[in-house]
Scaffold this motif. Sequence first.
Motif, PDB file in Angstrom:
ATOM      1  N   THR A  37      44.221  51.156  36.879  1.00  0.00           N
ATOM      2  CA  THR A  37      43.829  52.098  35.828  1.00  0.00           C
ATOM      3  C   THR A  37      43.459  51.338  34.555  1.00  0.00           C
ATOM      4  O   THR A  37      43.772  50.152  34.419  1.00  0.00           O
ATOM      5  CB  THR A  37      44.978  53.073  35.518  1.00  0.00           C
ATOM      6  OG1 THR A  37      46.071  52.338  34.953  1.00  0.00           O
ATOM      7  CG2 THR A  37      45.438  53.800  36.772  1.00  0.00           C
ATOM      8  N   PRO A  38      42.826  52.016  33.595  1.00  0.00           N
ATOM      9  CA  PRO A  38      42.500  51.349  32.322  1.00  0.00           C
ATOM     10  C   PRO A  38      43.744  50.814  31.599  1.00  0.00           C
ATOM     11  O   PRO A  38      43.653  49.835  30.863  1.00  0.00           O
ATOM     12  CB  PRO A  38      41.822  52.449  31.502  1.00  0.00           C
ATOM     13  CG  PRO A  38      41.225  53.363  32.526  1.00  0.00           C
ATOM     14  CD  PRO A  38      42.219  53.352  33.663  1.00  0.00           C
ATOM     15  N   LEU A  63      36.613  60.378  35.069  1.00  0.00           N
ATOM     16  CA  LEU A  63      37.135  59.316  35.921  1.00  0.00           C
ATOM     17  C   LEU A  63      36.691  57.984  35.343  1.00  0.00           C
ATOM     18  O   LEU A  63      35.562  57.842  34.873  1.00  0.00           O
ATOM     19  CB  LEU A  63      36.621  59.466  37.347  1.00  0.00           C
ATOM     20  CG  LEU A  63      37.062  60.728  38.082  1.00  0.00           C
ATOM     21  CD1 LEU A  63      36.523  60.702  39.507  1.00  0.00           C
ATOM     22  CD2 LEU A  63      38.561  60.860  38.096  1.00  0.00           C
ATOM     23  N   PRO A  64      37.584  57.002  35.367  1.00  0.00           N
ATOM     24  CA  PRO A  64      37.248  55.713  34.757  1.00  0.00           C
ATOM     25  C   PRO A  64      36.185  54.953  35.553  1.00  0.00           C
ATOM     26  O   PRO A  64      36.257  54.866  36.774  1.00  0.00           O
ATOM     27  CB  PRO A  64      38.571  54.960  34.765  1.00  0.00           C
ATOM     28  CG  PRO A  64      39.360  55.584  35.870  1.00  0.00           C
ATOM     29  CD  PRO A  64      38.923  57.021  35.928  1.00  0.00           C
ATOM     30  N   ILE A  76      35.521  51.324  49.493  1.00  0.00           N
ATOM     31  CA  ILE A  76      36.079  50.702  48.294  1.00  0.00           C
ATOM     32  C   ILE A  76      37.516  50.301  48.590  1.00  0.00           C
ATOM     33  O   ILE A  76      38.350  51.132  48.934  1.00  0.00           O
ATOM     34  CB  ILE A  76      36.012  51.650  47.088  1.00  0.00           C
ATOM     35  CG1 ILE A  76      34.554  51.957  46.750  1.00  0.00           C
ATOM     36  CG2 ILE A  76      36.723  51.034  45.885  1.00  0.00           C
ATOM     37  CD1 ILE A  76      34.367  53.022  45.678  1.00  0.00           C
ATOM     38  N   TYR A  77      37.786  49.005  48.463  1.00  0.00           N
ATOM     39  CA  TYR A  77      39.111  48.457  48.724  1.00  0.00           C
ATOM     40  C   TYR A  77      39.866  48.166  47.434  1.00  0.00           C
ATOM     41  O   TYR A  77      41.075  48.294  47.354  1.00  0.00           O
ATOM     42  CB  TYR A  77      38.986  47.177  49.553  1.00  0.00           C
ATOM     43  CG  TYR A  77      40.306  46.494  49.809  1.00  0.00           C
ATOM     44  CD1 TYR A  77      41.204  47.028  50.737  1.00  0.00           C
ATOM     45  CD2 TYR A  77      40.660  45.344  49.134  1.00  0.00           C
ATOM     46  CE1 TYR A  77      42.433  46.410  50.958  1.00  0.00           C
ATOM     47  CE2 TYR A  77      41.885  44.730  49.353  1.00  0.00           C
ATOM     48  CZ  TYR A  77      42.756  45.268  50.261  1.00  0.00           C
ATOM     49  OH  TYR A  77      43.968  44.658  50.489  1.00  0.00           O
ATOM     50  N   ARG A  78      39.134  47.737  46.411  1.00  0.00           N
ATOM     51  CA  ARG A  78      39.755  47.411  45.131  1.00  0.00           C
ATOM     52  C   ARG A  78      38.862  47.962  44.027  1.00  0.00           C
ATOM     53  O   ARG A  78      37.667  47.751  44.028  1.00  0.00           O
ATOM     54  CB  ARG A  78      39.922  45.901  44.978  1.00  0.00           C
ATOM     55  CG  ARG A  78      40.792  45.489  43.833  1.00  0.00           C
ATOM     56  CD  ARG A  78      41.020  43.985  43.811  1.00  0.00           C
ATOM     57  NE  ARG A  78      41.433  43.431  45.088  1.00  0.00           N
ATOM     58  CZ  ARG A  78      42.692  43.372  45.544  1.00  0.00           C
ATOM     59  NH1 ARG A  78      43.666  43.856  44.821  1.00  0.00           N
ATOM     60  NH2 ARG A  78      42.965  42.839  46.703  1.00  0.00           N
ATOM     61  N   TRP A  79      39.477  48.695  43.080  1.00  0.00           N
ATOM     62  CA  TRP A  79      38.753  49.292  41.945  1.00  0.00           C
ATOM     63  C   TRP A  79      39.516  48.882  40.697  1.00  0.00           C
ATOM     64  O   TRP A  79      40.671  49.231  40.521  1.00  0.00           O
ATOM     65  CB  TRP A  79      38.749  50.801  42.085  1.00  0.00           C
ATOM     66  CG  TRP A  79      38.078  51.613  41.013  1.00  0.00           C
ATOM     67  CD1 TRP A  79      38.423  51.654  39.684  1.00  0.00           C
ATOM     68  CD2 TRP A  79      37.006  52.523  41.177  1.00  0.00           C
ATOM     69  NE1 TRP A  79      37.631  52.530  39.030  1.00  0.00           N
ATOM     70  CE2 TRP A  79      36.752  53.087  39.920  1.00  0.00           C
ATOM     71  CE3 TRP A  79      36.248  52.934  42.259  1.00  0.00           C
ATOM     72  CZ2 TRP A  79      35.750  54.039  39.721  1.00  0.00           C
ATOM     73  CZ3 TRP A  79      35.261  53.874  42.059  1.00  0.00           C
ATOM     74  CH2 TRP A  79      35.000  54.412  40.804  1.00  0.00           C
ATOM     75  N   LEU A  80      38.888  48.105  39.835  1.00  0.00           N
ATOM     76  CA  LEU A  80      39.488  47.672  38.587  1.00  0.00           C
ATOM     77  C   LEU A  80      38.777  48.405  37.462  1.00  0.00           C
ATOM     78  O   LEU A  80      37.590  48.189  37.226  1.00  0.00           O
ATOM     79  CB  LEU A  80      39.353  46.154  38.421  1.00  0.00           C
ATOM     80  CG  LEU A  80      39.868  45.553  37.112  1.00  0.00           C
ATOM     81  CD1 LEU A  80      41.357  45.812  36.950  1.00  0.00           C
ATOM     82  CD2 LEU A  80      39.564  44.063  37.074  1.00  0.00           C
ATOM     83  N   SER A  81      39.488  49.313  36.812  1.00  0.00           N
ATOM     84  CA  SER A  81      38.883  50.110  35.741  1.00  0.00           C
ATOM     85  C   SER A  81      38.707  49.298  34.473  1.00  0.00           C
ATOM     86  O   SER A  81      39.506  48.410  34.186  1.00  0.00           O
ATOM     87  CB  SER A  81      39.739  51.340  35.446  1.00  0.00           C
ATOM     88  OG  SER A  81      39.794  52.185  36.564  1.00  0.00           O
ATOM     89  N   ALA A  82      37.670  49.642  33.740  1.00  0.00           N
ATOM     90  CA  ALA A  82      37.355  48.948  32.484  1.00  0.00           C
ATOM     91  C   ALA A  82      38.332  49.364  31.390  1.00  0.00           C
ATOM     92  O   ALA A  82      38.952  50.379  31.434  1.00  0.00           O
ATOM     93  CB  ALA A  82      35.933  49.250  32.068  1.00  0.00           C
TER      94      ALA A  82
END
Length: 82
Positions: A37-38, A63-64, A76-82
Motif C-alpha cells: 500500500t502507499p 485505487l492506488p 499480477i504477482y507484486r504491486w508496489l503502490s506509489a
Amino acid sequence: MTEEDARAQVGGVLAAFAQGRPGDAKLLLHPYLHWTTPSGDTVRGRANVLALLSELAATDAALPEPESVELRDGQIYRWLSA
C-alpha cells in the motif's frame, strides 16, 4: 511479459473496480499476490487483496496506482503502490 502487458493488467484491475466488477479483477491477480500500500503495509494473497480493494471501492477511494508491478504466469504477482 512486457511493460505493455503489465500496464494492461493494471488497467484491467483498476477498470474492474471502477465499474463495480471486482470479480473480473480476480482473474488478473496471482493467488500469491504481494500488494504494498502507499503507507508501506504489505497485504499478501489474492483473497486478502480483493477484500482490501473492495473496502476502498466501497468508500469511493481511488485505487492506488502502482509504482511498479511484477507479473508471474500472466497475472499480477507484486504491486508496489506509489
